[in-house]
Design an enzyme around this catalytic site. Structure first.
Site, mmCIF file in Angstrom:
data_model
loop_
_atom_site.group_PDB
_atom_site.id
_atom_site.type_symbol
_atom_site.label_atom_id
_atom_site.label_comp_id
_atom_site.label_asym_id
_atom_site.label_seq_id
_atom_site.Cartn_x
_atom_site.Cartn_y
_atom_site.Cartn_z
ATOM 1 N N ASP A 1 49.126 44.492 42.160
ATOM 2 C CA ASP A 1 48.420 43.464 42.995
ATOM 3 C C ASP A 1 49.353 42.485 43.482
ATOM 4 O O ASP A 1 50.336 41.739 42.691
ATOM 5 C CB ASP A 1 47.306 42.819 42.273
ATOM 6 N N GLU B 1 50.950 46.445 46.797
ATOM 7 C CA GLU B 1 49.974 45.649 47.528
ATOM 8 C C GLU B 1 50.830 44.906 48.432
ATOM 9 O O GLU B 1 51.061 43.522 48.038
ATOM 10 C CB GLU B 1 48.719 45.193 47.011
ATOM 11 N N ASP C 1 37.960 45.160 49.052
ATOM 12 C CA ASP C 1 38.492 43.897 49.738
ATOM 13 C C ASP C 1 38.152 43.887 51.149
ATOM 14 O O ASP C 1 38.086 42.663 51.783
ATOM 15 C CB ASP C 1 40.095 43.417 49.661
#
Length: 574
Positions: free
Chosen positions: A328, A357, A424
């Site tokens: 992340d 990411e 998301d």
């Protein structure tokens, strides 16, 4: 020809080792400028009394975007060394392009004019795990997939799907729920699960880690997780966990120690603290993810922090046999840490997959020393703009996809993580204003594109939902409320992708026609070829393409010069 538009560099996505014998070389020119491009090449030490020994080889036009043409050649230097330049022709004009600039005729008195690939060292070849390019991922938000064990429900958990998702409500999803529904994934054709964070945390999303070495008790215990990984592996499914190493949670014990002891804390250098006393309002006076006070940024340059996080990285691979890490906010962590992270993880499991990411150009993380792949959001955004929002036409979509495919080396593209939706974003069907035919087209695009595709839980049965928290609804397990036609469509595409490797990562991708909202492209190798024709418009459309002789219908509508609204047709070369 416009010299200012001609570009090459001897590295990154323009010159790279594809395998231990093969170099891939690309050149960029102004769109429509050159009639032909050839590679002038030779071994830098191959001289005779006649001079430097060189050859010429034609390059192929590999794609066109809004402004540029791209030319490509694969070459196998016999001694793994290469000096090279380019010969460009347009009408009567000829240009020689080298590292030292442009010439009317190729200079051969010295090799120093030319671009250089000094030596193809096997260790420098970018290598993502071989299994990844054939993997189809399924993203699970553990709190909302299935509740298989009510005894570990968090306090205040609501009955399954009894209310809309909120930022702070819980429904008791857990590992046992995943185990109980593994048949659903296998039936669909999934071969990898990407779990959002499972470590101890206060929130329902678990991106605010309290303890990186403990599983959140609402999901089960370590024995249940071991069982889950074992069940997945027995069913041919890989397991990838989500790690948040950019920041911790507010209740991470080292940060709590800092709050208690301020400048006297032994952990004060674990974070980026600008001053004391620590303040959270109106904005925190310490670095965080965005300006979120509950997510203090970890100082990964601190040796103690590095060793702790590397221990975490190794632990879950060693003890539980996971197959990969999704990282992340990966772009905000220093490159040096990621290099150590890769070494640590690969030392335990060389075939582990490391996914970052990152939402922007990521070439500096994809040199073979950090990540195996990044999440391919440029594909996501362009596909949604083209089909769901209809804000761009087929020509712009094809140009954007050409840019995406030329951003990175070919062996990087083969491991790229393609997605249409996630925890998301809005649900795909919601982006499509609940037009199922549009959603079918989007999955057709993703499942015939290079890379490794990912399906967000519930999208395969037509679940809807707006932005977070709406996209995090409880999975619908009542079959009467599932869209089984959509499930069958995605299942069929996954079956085709598995049967015809050319639709996955073994074939070149060439755009043939892009007019209005109609698109024609081909995935091909020397042995196999599939032609994909689609209409992303709301009306029946004539499409000027002929089915080549020897091609037979493979999937979708039969094509006879036109396609209905949101129709598609696939033909295979026999």
């Amino acid at each position: 020809m416009l010299k200012e538009a001609i570009y090459h560099r001897a590295g990154n996505n323009y010159a790279y080792a594809y395998d231990e014998k093969t170099l891939h070389i690309r050149l960029r020119t102004k769109k429509g400028d050159a009639d032909s491009v050839s590679l002038i090449h030779g071994d830098p030490y191959d001289w005779t009394k006649e001079g430097w020994q060189t050859a010429r080889a034609s390059m192929t036009l590999s794609g066109t975007d809004e402004y540029f043409d791209y030319y490509f050649i694969a070459i196998q230097p016999p001694y793994r060394r290469l000096r090279y330049g380019f010969e460009l022709k347009s009408g009567e004009e000829t240009l020689i392009y080298t590292e030292k600039g442009f010439y009317e005729e190729a200079p051969f008195d010295d090799t120093a004019y030319y671009f250089c690939f000094p030596f193809l060292n096997a260790i420098d070849v970018f290598r993502a795990p071989s299994w990844v390019k054939d993997t189809v991922w399924y993203q699970i938000f553990p709190e909302r997939f299935a509740n298989g064990d009510k005894s570990n429900d968090p306090e205040g958990a609501r009955p399954w799907a009894s209310e809309e998702p909120k930022p702070n409500n819980f429904f008791g999803g857990d590992f046992q729920g995943v185990i109980d529904h593994i048949d659903h994934l296998k039936k669909l054709g999934v071969t990898g699960i990407y779990f959002t964070p499972i470590f101890e945390a206060k929130s329902n999303h678990k991106y605010d880690t309290i303890d990186y070495l403990e599983i959140d008790p609402q999901f089960g215990d370590k024995e249940t997780f071991k069982k889950l990984v074992k069940v997945c592996h027995e069913n041919g499914i890989k397991v990838m966990l989500d790690a948040v190493f950019n920041h911790s949670g507010y209740y991470f014990e080292p940060f709590q120690d800092v709050l208690r002891n301020q400048e006297n804390s032994i952990y004060k250098n674990w974070f980026h603290l600008r001053e004391f006393p620590i303040q959270t309002e109106p904005r925190p006076n310490y670095d965080t993810f965005a300006f979120e006070k509950s997510m203090p940024k970890l100082n990964t340059e601190n040796p103690e922090v590095r060793e702790y996080l590397l221990k975490v990285a190794r632990y879950w691979v060693e003890e539980f046999d996971i197959d990969g890490w999704r990282l992340d906010v990966a772009n905000e962590v220093d490159h040096s840490f990621w290099r150590e992270f890769r070494t640590a993880v690969k030392s335990v499991k060389p075939e582990a997959y490391i996914l970052g990411e990152i939402w922007h150009d990521s070439i500096s993380w994809l040199q073979g020393d950090q990540f195996d792949a990044v999440m391919n959001y440029p594909f996501t955004n362009a596909a949604l703009d083209f089909v769901a929002k209809e804000s761009i036409d087929a020509k712009v979509f094809a140009e954007k996809m050409t840019s995406v495919l030329h951003m990175y080396p070919e062996n990087v593209n083969e491991a790229a993580f393609n997605l249409l939706g996630s925890h998301d974003t809005k649900r795909v069907l919601t982006f499509c204003e609940e037009n199922k035919d549009k959603m079918k087209l989007l999955f057709l695009l993703m499942l015939t594109f290079k890379g490794t595709p990912c399906i967000y839980y519930g999208d395969e049965i037509g679940m809807t939902g707006g932005n977070d928290p709406g996209c995090r609804k409880c999975m619908e397990w009542d079959e009467s409320k599932q869209d089984l036609d959509l499930f069958g469509h995605i299942q069929s595409l996954l079956s085709l992708r598995k049967e015809h490797k050319v639709l996955a990562n073994e074939g070149e991708m060439k755009f043939i026609s892009a007019v209005g909202q109609s698109l024609v492209y081909e995935r091909s190798t020397d042995e196999d070829s599939v032609l994909i024709i689609l209409n992303a418009g709301e009306k029946e459309t004539e499409i000027s393409v002929e089915i080549p002789e020897g091609y037979i219908h493979l999937f979708g509508s039969s094509f006879e010069g036109s396609l209905p609204a949101y129709g598609f047709s696939l033909y295979q070369k026999k």
